[in-house]
Design a protein around this motif. Sequence first.
Motif, short mmCIF file in Angstrom:
data_model
loop_
_atom_site.label_atom_id
_atom_site.label_comp_id
_atom_site.label_asym_id
_atom_site.label_seq_id
_atom_site.Cartn_x
_atom_site.Cartn_y
_atom_site.Cartn_z
N ALA A 199 0.84 -1.20 0.00
CA ALA A 199 0.00 0.00 0.00
C ALA A 199 0.87 1.25 0.00
N LEU A 200 0.36 2.31 -0.59
CA LEU A 200 1.12 3.56 -0.68
C LEU A 200 1.17 4.28 0.65
N GLU A 201 0.12 4.20 1.40
CA GLU A 201 0.05 4.91 2.67
C GLU A 201 0.45 4.00 3.82
N VAL A 202 1.16 4.58 4.76
CA VAL A 202 1.58 3.85 5.96
C VAL A 202 0.43 3.84 6.95
N SER A 203 0.14 2.66 7.46
CA SER A 203 -0.95 2.50 8.42
C SER A 203 -0.38 2.08 9.77
N GLY A 204 -1.24 1.66 10.65
CA GLY A 204 -0.82 1.20 11.96
C GLY A 204 -0.91 2.30 13.00
N LYS A 205 -0.07 2.21 14.00
CA LYS A 205 -0.08 3.16 15.11
C LYS A 205 0.82 4.34 14.76
N LEU A 206 0.25 5.30 14.03
CA LEU A 206 1.03 6.45 13.57
C LEU A 206 1.45 7.37 14.69
N SER A 207 0.82 7.25 15.83
CA SER A 207 1.20 8.11 16.96
C SER A 207 2.63 7.83 17.42
N LEU A 208 3.14 6.64 17.14
CA LEU A 208 4.51 6.33 17.50
C LEU A 208 5.48 7.24 16.75
N PHE A 209 5.21 7.47 15.47
CA PHE A 209 6.07 8.37 14.69
C PHE A 209 5.84 9.82 15.07
N GLU A 210 4.58 10.20 15.28
CA GLU A 210 4.28 11.59 15.63
C GLU A 210 4.91 11.99 16.95
N ASN A 211 4.91 11.08 17.90
CA ASN A 211 5.53 11.39 19.19
C ASN A 211 7.05 11.45 19.10
N ALA A 212 7.63 10.76 18.10
CA ALA A 212 9.09 10.74 17.96
C ALA A 212 9.62 11.85 17.08
N VAL A 213 8.74 12.57 16.39
CA VAL A 213 9.19 13.64 15.48
C VAL A 213 9.93 14.71 16.27
N ILE A 214 11.09 15.12 15.74
CA ILE A 214 11.88 16.16 16.39
C ILE A 214 11.17 17.51 16.21
N THR A 222 9.14 4.89 21.00
CA THR A 222 9.24 6.31 20.70
C THR A 222 10.61 6.86 21.07
N PHE A 223 11.15 6.42 22.19
CA PHE A 223 12.46 6.89 22.63
C PHE A 223 13.56 6.50 21.63
N ILE A 224 13.54 5.25 21.17
CA ILE A 224 14.55 4.79 20.21
C ILE A 224 14.38 5.49 18.87
N LEU A 225 13.14 5.59 18.39
CA LEU A 225 12.89 6.21 17.09
C LEU A 225 13.26 7.69 17.11
N ARG A 226 13.04 8.37 18.22
CA ARG A 226 13.40 9.79 18.31
C ARG A 226 14.91 9.97 18.16
N GLY A 227 15.68 9.07 18.75
CA GLY A 227 17.13 9.14 18.61
C GLY A 227 17.57 8.93 17.17
N ILE A 228 16.88 8.04 16.45
CA ILE A 228 17.24 7.80 15.05
C ILE A 228 16.84 8.99 14.18
N LEU A 229 15.65 9.54 14.42
CA LEU A 229 15.19 10.70 13.64
C LEU A 229 16.06 11.93 13.88
N PHE A 230 16.68 11.99 15.04
CA PHE A 230 17.57 13.11 15.33
C PHE A 230 18.76 13.11 14.37
N LEU A 231 19.15 11.92 13.90
CA LEU A 231 20.28 11.80 12.99
C LEU A 231 19.86 11.84 11.52
N THR A 232 18.65 11.37 11.22
CA THR A 232 18.23 11.22 9.83
C THR A 232 17.23 12.26 9.38
N GLY A 233 16.54 12.89 10.29
CA GLY A 233 15.48 13.81 9.91
C GLY A 233 14.12 13.15 10.05
#
Length: 534
Positions: free
Chosen positions: A106-121, A138-149
Amino acid sequence: MKLKRMWPAYCIWALFIIFDVVMVASSSFFLGLFPSDKKIMYTAVLTVLGILLMSVLMVFFGKLYDSIEDRVASRENLFDILYGLLMGIIVASAFILRMKVCANGALEVSGKLSLFENAVIGGTNVTPENDLLSIVYTFILRGILFLTGNDINVALFFEIVSFCIFILFSSASVKMLLGSLPSIVFASFVSFMPIFVDRFRIPSLGTDNLFYVMFSVELFLIATLLRGTYLGRFVSKVWIIWYLIVGAVIGFMGYTDAGTLFTVAPLVFSILFIAGQEIKSGLFKLVFVLLGGICSFFGMIIQELGPENTLNTLVKWATYYFKNLNTFSLFMIYTDYKIIYLVTVIAMSGVIIGFWKNRKIDRVSPWLLSMLIIYVTVPFMGATQMNSQIMVTIFYGFVLACVVSLITVSPEDDGLIVIEDEEDMEQEEEQAESDEENADNADEGKEEIEDIAKEIVNKKVITKEKEVKEEQRFVPEGMVLPMETEADLGERDEAPRMKMPKFEGTISIDRKEIEQALKDDFDIPLKPGDDFDF
């Protein structure tokens, strides 16, 4: 790891026969290929033929492996290198396959999108999360997004990498407990699950893959404990800390998901039946593992609302998991990949005949019991990951690894190895070192004695040469020697003189032998009266 073959193993084997026959029969019945009026008859025939065919294959492959077992053992280092290469290829293939599946889904990402929204820098759309897995994710993903955007594709990449880590840790656990070849089979089966599991075809976010990583780490620690115990390690009392750590991880995972407590329990209690070990030793380790688990579990319960609300928190935790009573669902009946699951459960029936190849040791009973517990707990377990389609399919992979392990086991293997205490090993090492030092000292002393002996011999030779030179005085004719002094006479008198040999009897020459030696073919015998005038 090898366990003693005892009566619980036979009970588990009997229960697994019933389970597997029911699974094969139900998968055949709902396959949808048989006419409705003769569905039961076709189901019974397919079930019997499938199990018989798998039994024949087990005997064949077992005999085949026995014929090459010695050659495999002689090239163990080579197979270890080959195992590493194959595992790397399998994990890389799993990663690429999941990337392609997500790209073609599928083109759109589904699931628990709040995990990404809470991790957004720098994000403002924050949704409060209460469960532990979501907070950690969320804690781990936030650290990764800090490096990748802030890119949601990074979150999907994180999901895929997490499952690959699960494959590595769980395969390592299977290798320690069942062997290298079963580990390869398990990794291959789990890596290509996206082919017949719809969950992997849809790009979605969730804490499932993070949970699988945590569960694989738990299995890895338990496998390390069991393997080390079988090899005679962890003997010293210092290892009590290690038992408590393993127990703490089990208790933490039990708090995170109650289903893990029931699933890993057979593996934990198998420490009592390890081959070559007394039950008392296994019981000692088990007590501290359970103690660490209880402390960790109640520590997590207390940290929620404090010690005064421990009972209320425990009731809330139990209510969350132990619910949905009288609910039972066989996902393989409703899936679109019924044939794949049918082939899988028929392959799992290889345990029925393979269990008897070696009647002295046991490897597979804890895994079979875990598989049974997963199905038994389905009717009264609530929101646990352990009875989901993915986890049950993963445990199918564990059972397939057990089937391969039964093929590769030696019929004569009794599971016993030489186990030495660490103190005895240290004493033997110290004794060996002292023996080496004594041997070195002895060699040095021997070399010194040889050098001294050589010096003495050389001195004697030189002295004798000097004596000979002094006694052999050659004076030319007409030469007048100087008069010797008293000092010269004293020195000559003190010097040792050579003794002439004494001959007894008569020294003579055998003339007949000389004449015979001098005589040749040209000699003419002379007689009286011969005339030599010509």
